[in-house]
Design an enzyme around this catalytic site. Sequence first.
Site, mmCIF file in Angstrom:
data_model
loop_
_atom_site.group_PDB
_atom_site.id
_atom_site.type_symbol
_atom_site.label_atom_id
_atom_site.label_comp_id
_atom_site.label_asym_id
_atom_site.label_seq_id
_atom_site.Cartn_x
_atom_site.Cartn_y
_atom_site.Cartn_z
ATOM 1 N N ASP A 82 0.974 -1.117 0.053
ATOM 2 C CA ASP A 82 0.061 -0.025 -0.010
ATOM 3 C C ASP A 82 0.778 1.150 0.093
ATOM 4 O OD1 ASP A 82 -2.611 1.372 0.325
ATOM 5 O OD2 ASP A 82 -2.404 1.424 2.245
ATOM 6 N N GLY A 214 -9.023 5.586 1.158
ATOM 7 C CA GLY A 214 -9.598 6.583 2.166
ATOM 8 C C GLY A 214 -10.997 6.272 2.160
ATOM 9 N N SER A 216 -12.819 4.384 4.460
ATOM 10 C CA SER A 216 -13.511 4.054 5.764
ATOM 11 C C SER A 216 -14.729 5.025 5.933
ATOM 12 C CB SER A 216 -12.567 4.260 6.996
ATOM 13 O OG SER A 216 -11.668 3.046 7.169
ATOM 14 N N SER A 259 -8.997 2.696 8.621
ATOM 15 C CA SER A 259 -9.369 3.490 9.592
ATOM 16 C C SER A 259 -10.384 2.768 10.573
ATOM 17 C CB SER A 259 -9.598 4.880 9.368
ATOM 18 O OG SER A 259 -8.512 5.791 8.818
HETATM 19 P P1 13P Z 1 -8.884 4.910 5.464
HETATM 20 O O1 13P Z 1 -8.126 5.684 6.169
HETATM 21 O O2 13P Z 1 -10.224 5.709 4.910
HETATM 22 O O3 13P Z 1 -9.057 3.538 6.125
HETATM 23 O O4 13P Z 1 -8.275 4.624 4.113
HETATM 24 C C1 13P Z 1 -7.221 3.539 3.999
HETATM 25 C C2 13P Z 1 -6.633 3.664 2.838
HETATM 26 O O5 13P Z 1 -6.757 4.158 1.814
HETATM 27 C C3 13P Z 1 -5.059 2.805 2.730
HETATM 28 O O6 13P Z 1 -4.596 2.847 1.427
HETATM 29 O O1 G3H Z 2 -3.401 5.026 3.602
HETATM 30 C C1 G3H Z 2 -2.741 4.796 4.694
HETATM 31 C C2 G3H Z 2 -2.988 3.570 5.368
HETATM 32 O O2 G3H Z 2 -4.133 3.721 6.036
HETATM 33 C C3 G3H Z 2 -2.048 3.100 6.161
HETATM 34 O O3 G3H Z 2 -1.498 3.891 7.170
HETATM 35 O O4 G3H Z 2 0.704 4.295 6.671
HETATM 36 O O5 G3H Z 2 -0.017 4.632 8.947
HETATM 37 O O6 G3H Z 2 0.275 2.204 7.975
HETATM 38 P P1 G3H Z 2 0.017 3.795 7.682
HETATM 39 ZN ZN ZN Z 3 -4.588 4.839 0.785
#
Ligand code: 13P
Ligand code: G3H
Ligand code: ZN
Length: 311
Positions: A82, A214, A216, A259
């Site tokens: 990610d 993003g 959540s 999140s």
């Molecule tokens: P949220 O913060 O909305 O869960 O998004 C997670 C995300 O996009 C991880 O790449």
């Molecule tokens: O998009 C970000 C994800 O929520 C991962 O978060 O980089 O704090 O692990 P992190």
């Molecule tokens: Zn993300």
Amino acid sequence: MPLVNTKDMLKKAYEGNYAIGAFNVNNMEIVQGITKACKELNSPAILQVSAGARKYANHTYLTKLVEAAVIETPVPLALHLDHGDSFELCKSCIDGGFTSVMIDGSHLDYEDNIALAKKVAEYAHPRGVEVEAELGRLAGIEDDVNVSLDKASYTDPAQVEDFVERTGVDSLAIAIGTSHGAYKFKPGQKPQLRFDILKEVEKRLPGFPIVLHGASSVIPEFVEMINANGGQMPDAIGIPEEMLREAAKMAVCKINIDSDLRLAMTGTIRKYLNENPSHFDPRQYLSPAREAIYKIVSHKISTVLGSANKA
Ligand code: 13P
Ligand code: G3H
Ligand code: ZN
């Protein structure tokens, strides 16, 4: 079933008008909670690891946890990087057993974003690994990078065909108003997404999988649970579930959720320790936390993503 890449699962999701959940993993309880839900609901899923997660838990521990989950879970599971921010990080994950990587060049200018994504795709594809890139820039916090609302920018649909053609990437994350973290909209602000941009992208890239970061929903029950048990979270607002369902019926095939898992886990642990102040065995509070992850992921699969029985 061995780890799979994301090609087939995203193609089926596109054709079936549903989306695959991409859930961030950082430790054993999170991996177990997510995959228990996938097994029970016969749903494919993407387990994704951020650079921060890799720093926290270490590459080997995370890949071995996911390998264990694959043995225990007879559904298609992919292991995805990610927000990879460099070729070297993507290469290290590709060489180290990941089946999919995101190269996030969204902070670069257009030509540099293309050059970086192309380089990663050229390395990944001969090794059977799929590549996601991002065009447009989301607001919010990932790792230690905080993108303010004024620095965020919507995806320009006029660029997407050129970007995909020149990079050769397999999926594209776009910015339509979602953002990372728990504070996606200002208090009192009505959540809104630019479905007009999504429609235009879909028209220009027929059959091509789109990714929503993003995403959540920031379930109020868990924010309340945190605050009722000593937490101090200000008003947190996420993406309404009906908007995610709508996006999943369109070209959005991968929906990223982190999140909501964090909130469920933290709320549950706070509540447990508040109600059981003399307990100190981590298994006692991590068991309900793992169960909370299982329940929230089950809810996402069955009522938001539509990926139940699509394994
Ligand atoms: P949220 O913060 O909305 O869960 O998004 C997670 C995300 O996009 C991880 O790449
Ligand atoms: O998009 C970000 C994800 O929520 C991962 O978060 O980089 O704090 O692990 P992190
Ligand atoms: Zn993300």
